[in-house]
Enzyme design. Structure first.
Site, PDB file in Angstrom:
ATOM      1  N   GLU A   4      12.276  64.062   9.374  1.00 35.37           N
ATOM      2  CA  GLU A   4      11.782  64.419   8.221  1.00 35.37           C
ATOM      3  C   GLU A   4      10.435  64.679   8.040  1.00 35.37           C
ATOM      4  O   GLU A   4       9.572  63.669   8.169  1.00 35.37           O
ATOM      5  CB  GLU A   4      12.558  63.627   6.965  1.00 35.37           C
ATOM      6  CG  GLU A   4      12.452  64.247   5.695  1.00 35.37           C
ATOM      7  CD  GLU A   4      12.740  63.437   4.495  1.00 35.37           C
ATOM      8  OE1 GLU A   4      13.289  63.898   3.553  1.00 35.37           O
ATOM      9  OE2 GLU A   4      12.397  62.070   4.787  1.00 35.37           O
ATOM     10  N   CYS A  28      14.448  66.797  -0.803  1.00 32.82           N
ATOM     11  CA  CYS A  28      15.351  66.214   0.468  1.00 32.82           C
ATOM     12  C   CYS A  28      16.369  67.133   0.928  1.00 32.82           C
ATOM     13  O   CYS A  28      16.857  67.026   2.087  1.00 32.82           O
ATOM     14  CB  CYS A  28      15.945  64.859  -0.154  1.00 32.82           C
ATOM     15  SG  CYS A  28      16.650  65.064  -1.490  1.00 32.82           S
ATOM     16  N   GLU A  50      20.162  57.478  -2.167  1.00 32.26           N
ATOM     17  CA  GLU A  50      19.995  58.676  -1.776  1.00 32.26           C
ATOM     18  C   GLU A  50      18.663  58.934  -1.047  1.00 32.26           C
ATOM     19  O   GLU A  50      17.588  58.664  -1.682  1.00 32.26           O
ATOM     20  CB  GLU A  50      19.854  59.687  -3.187  1.00 32.26           C
ATOM     21  CG  GLU A  50      21.053  59.931  -3.991  1.00 32.26           C
ATOM     22  CD  GLU A  50      22.087  60.514  -3.718  1.00 32.26           C
ATOM     23  OE1 GLU A  50      22.022  61.246  -2.874  1.00 32.26           O
ATOM     24  OE2 GLU A  50      23.203  60.376  -4.469  1.00 32.26           O
ATOM     25  N   LYS A  99      12.283  52.001 -12.509  1.00 32.77           N
ATOM     26  CA  LYS A  99      10.900  51.900 -11.570  1.00 32.77           C
ATOM     27  C   LYS A  99      10.623  53.411 -10.995  1.00 32.77           C
ATOM     28  O   LYS A  99      11.246  53.530  -9.941  1.00 32.77           O
ATOM     29  CB  LYS A  99      11.012  50.671 -10.822  1.00 32.77           C
ATOM     30  CG  LYS A  99      10.010  50.090 -10.404  1.00 32.77           C
ATOM     31  CD  LYS A  99       8.621  50.844  -9.946  1.00 32.77           C
ATOM     32  CE  LYS A  99       8.559  51.079  -8.411  1.00 32.77           C
ATOM     33  NZ  LYS A  99       7.940  52.267  -8.144  1.00 32.77           N
ATOM     34  N   THR A 147      14.045  57.077   3.678  1.00 34.49           N
ATOM     35  CA  THR A 147      15.035  56.302   4.438  1.00 34.49           C
ATOM     36  C   THR A 147      14.935  54.994   4.842  1.00 34.49           C
ATOM     37  O   THR A 147      15.560  54.089   4.734  1.00 34.49           O
ATOM     38  CB  THR A 147      15.483  56.994   5.924  1.00 34.49           C
ATOM     39  OG1 THR A 147      16.126  58.190   5.291  1.00 34.49           O
ATOM     40  CG2 THR A 147      16.412  56.169   6.717  1.00 34.49           C
ATOM     41  N   GLY A 188      14.938  57.973  -2.299  1.00 33.38           N
ATOM     42  CA  GLY A 188      13.449  57.754  -1.798  1.00 33.38           C
ATOM     43  C   GLY A 188      13.690  57.880  -0.253  1.00 33.38           C
ATOM     44  O   GLY A 188      14.593  58.372   0.188  1.00 33.38           O
TER      45      GLY A 188
HETATM   46  O1  TXE Z   1       9.092  57.016  -0.919  1.00 36.15           O
HETATM   47  P1  TXE Z   1       9.370  55.451  -1.136  1.00 36.15           P
HETATM   48  P2  TXE Z   1       7.573  57.591  -0.848  1.00 36.15           P
HETATM   49  C1  TXE Z   1      10.710  60.537   1.846  1.00 36.15           C
HETATM   50  C2  TXE Z   1       9.841  61.463   2.426  1.00 36.15           C
HETATM   51  C3  TXE Z   1       8.625  60.754   2.203  1.00 36.15           C
HETATM   52  C4  TXE Z   1       9.030  59.351   2.288  1.00 36.15           C
HETATM   53  C5  TXE Z   1       8.024  58.190   1.821  1.00 36.15           C
HETATM   54  O2  TXE Z   1      10.068  61.532   3.781  1.00 36.15           O
HETATM   55  O3  TXE Z   1       7.611  61.289   3.050  1.00 36.15           O
HETATM   56  O4  TXE Z   1      10.312  59.341   1.901  1.00 36.15           O
HETATM   57  O5  TXE Z   1       7.813  58.806   0.435  1.00 36.15           O
HETATM   58  C6  TXE Z   1       9.809  52.474  -4.352  1.00 36.15           C
HETATM   59  N1  TXE Z   1      11.943  47.825  -3.125  1.00 36.15           N
HETATM   60  N2  TXE Z   1      11.004  61.009   0.503  1.00 36.15           N
HETATM   61  O6  TXE Z   1       6.625  56.757  -0.242  1.00 36.15           O
HETATM   62  O7  TXE Z   1       8.600  54.608  -0.620  1.00 36.15           O
HETATM   63  C7  TXE Z   1       8.433  53.221  -4.681  1.00 36.15           C
HETATM   64  O8  TXE Z   1       7.717  52.472  -5.366  1.00 36.15           O
HETATM   65  C8  TXE Z   1      12.045  48.638  -4.072  1.00 36.15           C
HETATM   66  C9  TXE Z   1      12.411  61.593   0.235  1.00 36.15           C
HETATM   67  O9  TXE Z   1       7.364  57.944  -2.122  1.00 36.15           O
HETATM   68  O10 TXE Z   1      10.934  55.535  -0.527  1.00 36.15           O
HETATM   69  C10 TXE Z   1       9.112  54.565  -5.289  1.00 36.15           C
HETATM   70  O11 TXE Z   1       9.491  54.382  -6.913  1.00 36.15           O
HETATM   71  N3  TXE Z   1      11.604  50.011  -4.279  1.00 36.15           N
HETATM   72  C11 TXE Z   1      13.024  61.544  -1.242  1.00 36.15           C
HETATM   73  C12 TXE Z   1      10.771  54.851  -4.816  1.00 36.15           C
HETATM   74  O12 TXE Z   1      10.855  53.374  -4.054  1.00 36.15           O
HETATM   75  C13 TXE Z   1      10.558  50.189  -3.324  1.00 36.15           C
HETATM   76  C14 TXE Z   1      11.992  61.741  -2.142  1.00 36.15           C
HETATM   77  C15 TXE Z   1      10.329  55.658  -3.499  1.00 36.15           C
HETATM   78  O13 TXE Z   1       9.415  55.336  -2.597  1.00 36.15           O
HETATM   79  C16 TXE Z   1      10.120  49.619  -2.391  1.00 36.15           C
HETATM   80  C17 TXE Z   1      10.771  61.246  -1.774  1.00 36.15           C
HETATM   81  C18 TXE Z   1      11.019  48.374  -2.165  1.00 36.15           C
HETATM   82  N4  TXE Z   1      10.670  47.696  -0.973  1.00 36.15           N
HETATM   83  C19 TXE Z   1      10.410  60.732  -0.595  1.00 36.15           C
HETATM   84  N5  TXE Z   1       9.327  50.134  -1.704  1.00 36.15           N
HETATM   85  C20 TXE Z   1      14.346  62.051  -1.372  1.00 36.15           C
HETATM   86  N6  TXE Z   1      15.206  61.761  -0.903  1.00 36.15           N
HETATM   87  O14 TXE Z   1      14.315  62.999  -2.287  1.00 36.15           O
HETATM   88  C21 TXE Z   1       9.155  51.517  -2.446  1.00 36.15           C
HETATM   89  N7  TXE Z   1       9.877  51.397  -3.533  1.00 36.15           N
END
Ligand code: TXE
Length: 485
Positions: free
Chosen positions: A388, A285, A251, A176, A231, A229
């Site tokens: 962050e 990140c 991660e 996904k 935190t 994704g």
């Molecule tokens: O990440 P999300 P977002 C951080 C960064 C950013 C924040 C939000 O601070 O501003 O995260 O970014 C899926 N169950 N990082 O909104 O929401 C979503 O569809 C299962 C750090 O993009 O965490 C996507 O495929 N899945 C990071 C994935 O999770 C779910 C890099 C990441 O989305 C879900 C990017 C749920 N309930 C952002 N909700 C890094 N560590 O590299 C969302 N998703």
């Protein structure tokens, strides 16, 4: 808005399918705001179909030898390599990152992830432990159906980092990808279809976290979850996974310190610190967004650093000379820009950037732009210095002693990475070990060896991936103890 934006489909059981529901999501180019694709807003019906396909492919796929699966990984690497330029162009269009970065990092790493794990899987040997009258044979079995959930900052780089070891160790997968960056996940599905990988081993479902990600994580037949994704999302995923006792790798975010000592070689340190702060518009990140500088060189460092940041080429991502592109979405740009206001409320001074970059051509007027921004004068426990931000904003802070630098670095809820810059390598190692993170670089940053453990502590995640850590995560170790005379 482009009327002819392609409609991408889910890839389930070896074929492309529309979503069971007829809802679509728009995908916009961050640099221009233009509509570039539509993806299915899939729901639990699509997830059920994908998990069922993965489940039925599992027995035959799991029964292959490591060598047989490694051959498939090499075939995928070869096919991806042939499309390396397509990967770079799609990734640059979909994320707003500079084409040079997409070529050198995203396209290359996506290929090398498959090649690297082909080699790792081929060379994998299980342990045996001898007793006086028995031998223990450790057997690594596939874990089952794996859910692989990835973010938008390094779309194919991170997806391939999970797919390769997962299928290499005999699992089948449902991916996904982020709804904001679906283009290269779609390309991977096309490439996998061309290679003829057995149906159901690799499945891809597009959609939001709420409608597709959450039902995937909660599905009873999913046994492993690898998530990269934010935190907050990681906490939701972790809670859902815990109820089913699923194997979990998270991660998550980071707020990483770059520690510059007075004895550092400035010629290599300045470009290294700039790169750590601003690569991918600061949307990695691992980015070093709080820069701690020994007080005796603070003013001199600041002057040289600002000079380098002000000279960065910001603009058209498709121009090979561009160093900084657009941010992923208008919402994210606004969130990041909100930290500039907050920094001023917290007593900081914007010493570089702080708004839209100058000289952006008219065709990019609707893009998500923010100039590289440097903030000075904030306290090390301010929100801007500890939260962050995930954008092109860094804060500068002086320190006096080694211990003070370590204490500041440890003063956040995150524990992902860091870097130390010094000509005294013993001091570099000592300070690195004092930082509570999963990874620290000395005199470099993001110098990646795919064999080493990758992951964080505290709010930056749970578990490690990379090399044998990935192979361990994507398998279940069992012990067979055979008694002999
Ligand atoms: O990440 P999300 P977002 C951080 C960064 C950013 C924040 C939000 O601070 O501003 O995260 O970014 C899926 N169950 N990082 O909104 O929401 C979503 O569809 C299962 C750090 O993009 O965490 C996507 O495929 N899945 C990071 C994935 O999770 C779910 C890099 C990441 O989305 C879900 C990017 C749920 N309930 C952002 N909700 C890094 N560590 O590299 C969302 N998703």
């Amino acid at each position: 808005m482009s009327e002819d934006a392609p409609e991408l489909l889910n890839f389930i059981d070896g074929d492309f399918h529309p979503s069971a529901c007829d809802h679509w999501l728009d995908d916009h180019a961050p640099a221009t705001g233009r509509l570039i694709a539509r993806i299915p807003c899939s729901d639990s019906t699509d997830i059920d179909a994908a998990v069922a396909a993965a489940n039925s492919a599992l027995p035959e796929w799991a029964a292959l030898t490591h060598e047989e699966r490694a051959v498939w990984l090499d075939r995928i690497a070869d096919a991806l390599e042939e499309r390396a330029e397509d990967i770079a162009e799609l990734e640059s269009l979909d994320t707003g990152k500079p084409i040079s970065l997409a070529r050198d990092v995203d396209a290359k790493r996506s290929v090398s992830n498959f090649r690297f794990f082909a080699e790792q899987v081929r060379e994998f040997t299980a342990e045996t432990f001898e007793m006086r009258n028995a031998t223990n044979h450790v057997v690594y079995k596939p874990g089952g159906v794996a859910a692989l959930i990835t973010p938008w900052n390094l779309p194919l780089y991170l997806l391939s980092w999970k797919v390769a070891p997962a299928i290499g160790m005999g699992n089948t997968v449902v991916c996904k990808p982020s709804e904001l960056t679906p283009l290269t996940a779609n390309l991977l599905a096309e490439v996998i279809a061309e290679t003829g990988l057995p149906d159901g081993v690799f499945n891809l479902v597009h959609g939001t976290g709420e409608h597709a990600g959450a039902p995937l994580v909660a599905h009873d037949d999913v046994r492993l979850i690898s998530f990269t994704g934010g935190t907050a999302t990681g906490a939701t995923v972790g809670a859902s996974a815990a109820a089913g006792f699923k194997k979990l790798s998270l991660e998550l975010g980071g707020k990483n310190s770059t520690i510059v000592f007075a004895d550092a070689d400035m010629e290599s340190t300045i470009p290294g610190v700039v790169r750590a702060g601003f690569l991918n518009q600061g949307q990695v990140c691992l980015c070093g967004s709080r820069i701690l500088v020994e007080r005796s060189i603070y003013d001199d460092f600041r002057e040289q650093f600002l000079n380098a940041v002000e000279n960065m080429a910001v603009g058209d991502p498709s121009d090979p000379d561009t160093e900084l592109g657009a941010l992923i979405s208008p919402e994210h740009r606004d969130k990041v820009a909100g930290y500039i206001e907050l920094a001023q409320e917290e007593g900081g001074t914007v010493v570089c950037g702080g708004g839209a970059p100058e000289g952006i051509p008219e065709e990019f007027a609707d893009g998500n732009w923010l100039a590289p921004t440097v903030i000075d004068g904030l306290s090390t426990d301010s929100r801007c210095s500890t939260e962050e931000i995930f954008g092109p904003i860094v804060t500068l802070h002086p320190f006096d002693t080694e211990q003070e630098a370590i204490d500041i670095a440890n003063g956040t809820r995150y524990g992902l990475a860091g870097s130390v810059w010094t000509s005294d390598l013993d001091k570099g190692q000592r300070v690195a070990e004092g930082i509570d993170t999963g990874m620290v670089w000395v005199n470099c940053w993001l110098h990646r060896d795919l064999r080493v453990p990758f992951g964080g502590v505290k709010d930056s995640g749970v578990g490690r991936e990379g090399g044998r850590w990935s192979l361990g995560f994507f398998s279940e170790a069992m012990n067979v103890c055979v008694k002999h005379d």
